[in-house]
Design a protein around this motif. Structure first.
Motif, PDB file in Angstrom:
ATOM      1  N   ALA A   1       0.836  -1.200   0.000  1.00 39.04           N
ATOM      2  CA  ALA A   1       0.000   0.000   0.000  1.00 39.04           C
ATOM      3  C   ALA A   1       0.871   1.250   0.000  1.00 39.04           C
ATOM      4  O   ALA A   1       0.574   2.229  -0.694  1.00 39.04           O
ATOM      5  N   GLY A   2       1.970   1.225   0.745  1.00 33.94           N
ATOM      6  CA  GLY A   2       2.886   2.361   0.785  1.00 33.94           C
ATOM      7  C   GLY A   2       3.523   2.624  -0.568  1.00 33.94           C
ATOM      8  O   GLY A   2       3.677   3.787  -0.978  1.00 33.94           O
ATOM      9  N   GLU A   3       3.898   1.557  -1.260  1.00 33.55           N
ATOM     10  CA  GLU A   3       4.481   1.715  -2.600  1.00 33.55           C
ATOM     11  C   GLU A   3       3.438   2.268  -3.575  1.00 33.55           C
ATOM     12  O   GLU A   3       3.746   3.122  -4.405  1.00 33.55           O
ATOM     13  N   GLN A   4       2.210   1.798  -3.452  1.00 31.71           N
ATOM     14  CA  GLN A   4       1.142   2.287  -4.324  1.00 31.71           C
ATOM     15  C   GLN A   4       0.901   3.779  -4.093  1.00 31.71           C
ATOM     16  O   GLN A   4       0.716   4.542  -5.045  1.00 31.71           O
ATOM     17  N   GLU A   5       0.940   4.192  -2.835  1.00 32.61           N
ATOM     18  CA  GLU A   5       0.768   5.607  -2.509  1.00 32.61           C
ATOM     19  C   GLU A   5       1.921   6.435  -3.094  1.00 32.61           C
ATOM     20  O   GLU A   5       1.706   7.500  -3.666  1.00 32.61           O
ATOM     21  N   PHE A   6       3.140   5.918  -2.974  1.00 28.77           N
ATOM     22  CA  PHE A   6       4.320   6.586  -3.537  1.00 28.77           C
ATOM     23  C   PHE A   6       4.170   6.724  -5.050  1.00 28.77           C
ATOM     24  O   PHE A   6       4.414   7.800  -5.607  1.00 28.77           O
ATOM     25  N   TYR A   7       3.762   5.648  -5.721  1.00 29.87           N
ATOM     26  CA  TYR A   7       3.573   5.679  -7.174  1.00 29.87           C
ATOM     27  C   TYR A   7       2.546   6.755  -7.545  1.00 29.87           C
ATOM     28  O   TYR A   7       2.732   7.499  -8.496  1.00 29.87           O
ATOM     29  N   ALA A   8       1.451   6.835  -6.775  1.00 31.62           N
ATOM     30  CA  ALA A   8       0.396   7.810  -7.057  1.00 31.62           C
ATOM     31  C   ALA A   8       0.920   9.238  -6.862  1.00 31.62           C
ATOM     32  O   ALA A   8       0.637  10.127  -7.674  1.00 31.62           O
ATOM     33  N   GLU A   9       1.703   9.463  -5.806  1.00 34.35           N
ATOM     34  CA  GLU A   9       2.272  10.793  -5.549  1.00 34.35           C
ATOM     35  C   GLU A   9       3.191  11.231  -6.681  1.00 34.35           C
ATOM     36  O   GLU A   9       3.236  12.407  -7.036  1.00 34.35           O
ATOM     37  N   LYS A  10       3.948  10.297  -7.222  1.00 33.13           N
ATOM     38  CA  LYS A  10       4.890  10.603  -8.302  1.00 33.13           C
ATOM     39  C   LYS A  10       4.210  10.688  -9.665  1.00 33.13           C
ATOM     40  O   LYS A  10       4.828  11.061 -10.652  1.00 33.13           O
TER      41      LYS A  10
END
Length: 91
Positions: A20-29
């Motif tokens: 979930a943290g990686e998905q959030e990072f991907y969305a932010e970028k």
């Protein structure tokens, strides 16, 4: 909002978790595609693209020893071995 997802690596076929943290990072970028490769395959791919740095041999202007430097030495500029360069920088 995000949940951990299990994906299949297209390189080695192993399962890996897209957290979930990686998905959030991907969305932010602003990344729209999810990862295709596991961490090990991504790292191996990155490392294979790096080229080895070309080193050149020169004679130290201070002590006369052979020095390996990451740039092409020029006749109009002195080149120092790492020991002499460190001494000069300390002064």
């Amino acid at each position: 909002m995000y949940e951990d997802r299990t994906l299949i690596c297209k390189e080695c076929g192993a399962e890996f978790v897209f957290t979930a943290g990686e998905q959030e990072f991907y969305a932010e970028k602003g990344f729209v595609n999810e990862p295709q490769r596991c961490k090990a395959c991504r790292d191996a791919r990155k490392n294979s693209m790096k080229s080895e740095r070309e080193m050149f041999t020169a004679t130290c202007a201070a002590c006369g020893k052979e020095a390996k430097v990451p740039f092409r030495p020029r006749e109009d500029r002195p080149v120092y071995c790492s020991e002499c360069f460190a001494k000069m920088k300390a002064e």
